[in-house]
Write an enzyme that holds these catalytic residues in place. Structure first.
Site, PDB file in Angstrom:
ATOM      1  N   GLY A  66      37.718  23.209  -5.509  1.00  0.00           N
ATOM      2  CA  GLY A  66      38.226  22.479  -6.668  1.00  0.00           C
ATOM      3  C   GLY A  66      38.947  23.375  -7.660  1.00  0.00           C
ATOM      4  O   GLY A  66      39.958  22.993  -8.234  1.00  0.00           O
ATOM      5  N   CYS A  67      38.423  24.584  -7.845  1.00  0.00           N
ATOM      6  CA  CYS A  67      39.031  25.517  -8.807  1.00  0.00           C
ATOM      7  C   CYS A  67      40.386  26.005  -8.304  1.00  0.00           C
ATOM      8  O   CYS A  67      41.319  26.163  -9.095  1.00  0.00           O
ATOM      9  CB  CYS A  67      38.079  26.681  -9.082  1.00  0.00           C
ATOM     10  SG  CYS A  67      36.521  26.126  -9.802  1.00  0.00           S
ATOM     11  N   THR A  68      40.492  26.209  -7.006  1.00  0.00           N
ATOM     12  CA  THR A  68      41.761  26.622  -6.412  1.00  0.00           C
ATOM     13  C   THR A  68      42.794  25.509  -6.576  1.00  0.00           C
ATOM     14  O   THR A  68      43.940  25.766  -6.972  1.00  0.00           O
ATOM     15  CB  THR A  68      41.577  26.982  -4.931  1.00  0.00           C
ATOM     16  OG1 THR A  68      40.639  28.065  -4.837  1.00  0.00           O
ATOM     17  CG2 THR A  68      42.889  27.391  -4.283  1.00  0.00           C
ATOM     18  N   CYS A  71      43.840  25.372 -10.331  1.00  0.00           N
ATOM     19  CA  CYS A  71      44.692  26.498 -10.722  1.00  0.00           C
ATOM     20  C   CYS A  71      46.091  26.355 -10.133  1.00  0.00           C
ATOM     21  O   CYS A  71      47.088  26.591 -10.813  1.00  0.00           O
ATOM     22  CB  CYS A  71      44.035  27.811 -10.285  1.00  0.00           C
ATOM     23  SG  CYS A  71      44.766  29.267 -11.040  1.00  0.00           S
TER      24      CYS A  71
END
Length: 173
Positions: A66-68, A71
């Site tokens: 999710g963070c990838t 970003c």
């Protein structure tokens, strides 16, 4: 003696639960921060006061799915955000070296802030078991929180952020 111990435990639990649920709200002054970033600079909220609005997007952990996605959304669609007189950041409790690698891999053209002690995450009420909750804070030029997004959608993060900035009346450049 047992009643005293029970009373002490009950009071302690009540106090702890109140601290644990204390959250920032719209209208509150945003806690100042001074954090190192993936671009080699150190950023401090107070440096922007009276000059630029701030968007502070907390994320749980670099290199996770999710963070990838989040970003990359901001990196690929930064043109939607750069039309505002605002500085936007992603921030996590990751070590600086990890966020530097993460910024390179995702081609982030904006700073990723590192809060390895978790002190700033705690001040913003996003700290959870050593990680940061995925919440985004919109802070006006005076340092006041004007919106908190607690339901961030990683895939459309940039588009959503630009919509919120426009709706909140962030100055355009």
């Amino acid at each position: 003696m047992n009643k005293l111990i029970t009373l002490f435990i009950t009071i302690s639990l009540l106090l702890f639960s109140n601290l644990a649920t204390a959250e920032l709200s719209v209208g509150d002054q945003a806690p100042n921060f001074k954090l190192q970033a993936s671009d080699g600079k150190t950023y401090q909220l107070s440096d922007f006061k009276g000059k630029q609005s701030i968007v502070l997007a907390w994320f749980p952990r670099a290199f996770t799915s999710g963070c990838t996605i989040e970003c990359k959304s901001l990196a690929d669609n930064g043109h939607l955000l750069k039309g505002f007189n605002a500085q936007y950041f992603m921030a996590s409790t990751d070590e600086l070296s990890k966020n530097i690698e993460f910024a390179k891999e995702t081609k982030a053209d904006f700073p990723l802030l590192s809060d390895p002690t978790g002190d700033v995450a705690e001040a913003y009420g996003v700290s959870f078991m050593g990680y940061a909750k995925r919440h985004t804070f919109y802070i006006d030029k005076s340092g006041k929180i004007v919106m908190i997004d607690r339901n961030v959608r990683p895939k459309t993060s940039a588009e959503d952020m630009a919509q919120h900035m426009g709706r909140l009346g962030f100055e355009k450049i």
